[in-house]
Enzyme design. Structure first.
Site, PDB file in Angstrom:
ATOM      1  CD  GLU A 114      -2.985  -1.119   2.247  1.00 29.06           C
ATOM      2  OE1 GLU A 114      -2.923  -0.207   3.089  1.00 29.06           O
ATOM      3  OE2 GLU A 114      -3.856  -2.005   2.279  1.00 29.06           O
ATOM      4  CG  HIS A 242      -8.896   6.811   2.010  1.00 33.01           C
ATOM      5  ND1 HIS A 242      -8.971   6.509   0.672  1.00 33.01           N
ATOM      6  CD2 HIS A 242      -8.306   5.750   2.603  1.00 33.01           C
ATOM      7  CE1 HIS A 242      -8.454   5.307   0.472  1.00 33.01           C
ATOM      8  NE2 HIS A 242      -8.044   4.823   1.629  1.00 33.01           N
ATOM      9  NE  ARG A 288      -4.295   5.840   3.459  1.00 30.93           N
ATOM     10  CZ  ARG A 288      -4.875   5.112   4.397  1.00 30.93           C
ATOM     11  NH1 ARG A 288      -5.229   5.672   5.538  1.00 30.93           N
ATOM     12  NH2 ARG A 288      -5.108   3.830   4.199  1.00 30.93           N
ATOM     13  CG  HIS A 349      -9.505   7.392   6.083  1.00 29.13           C
ATOM     14  ND1 HIS A 349     -10.532   6.472   6.024  1.00 29.13           N
ATOM     15  CD2 HIS A 349      -8.358   6.666   6.232  1.00 29.13           C
ATOM     16  CE1 HIS A 349     -10.042   5.245   6.126  1.00 29.13           C
ATOM     17  NE2 HIS A 349      -8.728   5.332   6.265  1.00 29.13           N
ATOM     18  NE  ARG A 384      -4.463   5.815   9.419  1.00 28.11           N
ATOM     19  CZ  ARG A 384      -4.795   4.756   8.678  1.00 28.11           C
ATOM     20  NH1 ARG A 384      -4.091   3.640   8.773  1.00 28.11           N
ATOM     21  NH2 ARG A 384      -5.815   4.811   7.841  1.00 28.11           N
TER      22      ARG A 384
END
Length: 515
Positions: A114, A242, A288, A349, A384
């Site tokens: 990811e 997100h 992100r 998010h 994050r």
């Protein structure tokens, strides 16, 4: 009602703490405002949880965490996460709870990559990882007679010696938590729960924004209660958006897991052109905040309402097997992801900040702990790393449960006498609650969202400060309900985020100041 440990929230952090404390003989009371114990942010988490990849190491994971966190991660926190995380995943999730993670044809754990990870190290249960973990925890908790789980109970405020004790001399004592006032939604009654230790595991704040991937319960309850109690709160300006939430006029924003991009999905604009390479060398797998702002910029340039996520170049059967939930959800909106790109927009998010805690969940208030998204352990820094949230909840919940069990056994506590709850008789107007929420969500989205400026934040401060005054007056004289409790907490948590964003004039991670 009294207990050794009161846990507010039933997600992975709360469940991990409950299991660990119960193993060592403590009486544990877990409460949730939801009707079902499993309803939590954890239950709705899709992508996966960090484990360990081939040729992986603690140092490599720490490096990835620090890079994603824009250099603001707390070293000893990421050291704990990297060292203990994979061990606890194996010990608790795999061996004890027997979570059914996906495996390859060779019967090896299926590892996916990811955003901002150096290598594939994420394990998953299809695209419903959080659900699989949460249900396994709830099943495991039922085996312990010393864990009581109660639903439809809303925590109103933390009980502290300085705020609630009837002994006037308690104001001179160290700030200490003694439990919480709790509202029973079914009986419409308020009662105190006295606890030797209290753990906040209430999840996030996404529902303060107009567009969010979070479930309805993510309204900032824990942040608001901790703020009113006087706990130290940090890094609340770092709200992660997100990049890819399903965009459809008729539906709520549904999260499209980052693992889709890890498996090869491409972000394209309305012309069908890939665009993320011009914003970051990692392209669609960039951190992100960069991907979210890249999408935001592309939408502004094109004047479009969304961009698109395209995985249709993969084989249809593989897509259906790897992302069954996403496939079914998109079909509800007549989008076949095996044949066409998915319209997406960024959405609130995750809160990277929260109640400041040490490596065992202690806050600045004695006998008050916090774990999971509501806490600020320092792991996430300014942004994050993907799939680190479930791991943090598991690690900090477990470590908090262990240390609470050790310390409670040595405690000799006389609970303070507190005032009985004063009930009001005026019915709350639901139209006012609805309108106040609309004001909060639009204000936070437009002025305290992806891109912030001094003027936008000043406008938000004026609107939200006046609204809080009205809500507090409304709350003071109205019949209590969970909706009213949530509204009061929502406006307070919004102001905490706003003030943090206002004070920090430097862009970093997911806090972006245009001026």
């Amino acid at each position: 009602m009294a207990t050794d440990l009161l846990i507010i929230g039933c997600g992975i952090a709360g469940c991990s703490a409950a299991l660990e404390a119960a193993r060592q003989g403590l009486s544990v009371l877990m409460i949730t405002k939801s009707k079902e114990p499993e309803e939590s942010n954890t239950f709705h988490a899709q992508g996966g949880i960090i484990y360990k990849g081939r040729n992986d190491s603690e140092k490599l994971l720490m490096k990835d965490l620090m890079r994603a966190g824009a250099g603001l991660c707390k070293y000893n926190a990421i050291d704990v996460l990297s060292g203990k995380g994979p061990v606890l995943v194996e010990k608790i999730l795999m061996k004890e709870l027997k979570v059914n993670f996906d495996r390859t044809s060779r019967d090896e754990l299926h590892l996916t990559e990811e955003g901002a990870h150096s290598i594939p190290r994420i394990i998953h249960a299809e695209d419903l990882t959080g659900k699989a973990i949460e249900l396994a925890f709830i099943k495991g908790i039922k085996k312990y007679k010393n864990i009581t789980v109660k639903t439809s109970l809303s925590a109103i405020d933390l009980l502290t010696l300085s705020h609630h004790s009837l002994n006037p001399l308690d104001i001179y004592k160290e700030p200490t938590c003694a439990g919480a006032y709790v509202f029973d939604q079914t009986a419409n009654k308020v009662f105190p729960v006295m606890a030797k230790e209290t753990l906040l595991a209430t999840g996030g704040i996404g529902r303060l924004y107009l567009h969010t991937t979070n479930p309805k319960g993510a309204r900032g309850d824990g942040i608001a209660m901790a703020y009113r109690a006087g706990a130290r709160i940090q890094n609340m300006e770092y709200i992660q958006f997100h990049p890819t939430a399903l965009y459809h006029p008729d539906g709520e924003r549904f999260l499209l897991s980052e693992s889709m991009r890890g498996e090869g999905a491409r972000l394209i604009n309305k012309k069908g052109e890939s665009f993320m390479d011009k914003y970051h060398k990692l392209g669609s797998l960039a951190p992100r905040d960069i991907v979210a702002r890249g999408i935001h910029e592309e939408m502004l340039q094109d004047g479009s309402e969304c961009v698109f996520l395209d995985i249709s170049h993969k084989k249809a059967e593989w897509i259906k097997k790897r992302f069954p939930n996403i496939y079914k959800k998109c079909l509800e909106f007549k989008i076949d992801i095996t044949k066409q790109p998915i319209p997406v927009v960024p959405a609130a998010h995750y809160s990277c900040g929260g109640i400041v805690v040490d490596t065992e969940g202690r806050t600045s208030i004695k006998r008050l702990r916090a774990a999971g998204e509501v806490a600020c352990s320092g792991i996430h820094g300014a942004n994050r790393l993907a799939s680190s949230s479930l791991l943090e909840g598991l690690v900090w919940g477990t470590l908090a449960g262990e240390s609470i069990a050790r310390e409670v056994k040595e405690m000799k506590i006389d609970f303070p006498k507190i005032s009985a709850w004063k009930y009001e008789k005026e019915e709350a107007d639901p139209a006012l609650i609805l309108q106040d929420w609309l004001t909060i969500r639009h204000t936070m989205w437009n002025y305290v969202g992806l891109v912030r400026t001094t003027k936008r934040l000043a406008r938000a401060e004026k609107i939200l400060t006046e609204l809080q005054s009205e809500i507090e007056e409304f709350y003071r004289y109205s019949v209590l309900s969970d909706d009213l409790i949530g509204l009061r907490n929502g406006i307070q948590a919004s102001l905490v985020i706003l003030q943090a964003a206002k004070v920090n004039r430097k862009s970093r991670g997911c806090h972006y100041r245009k001026d």
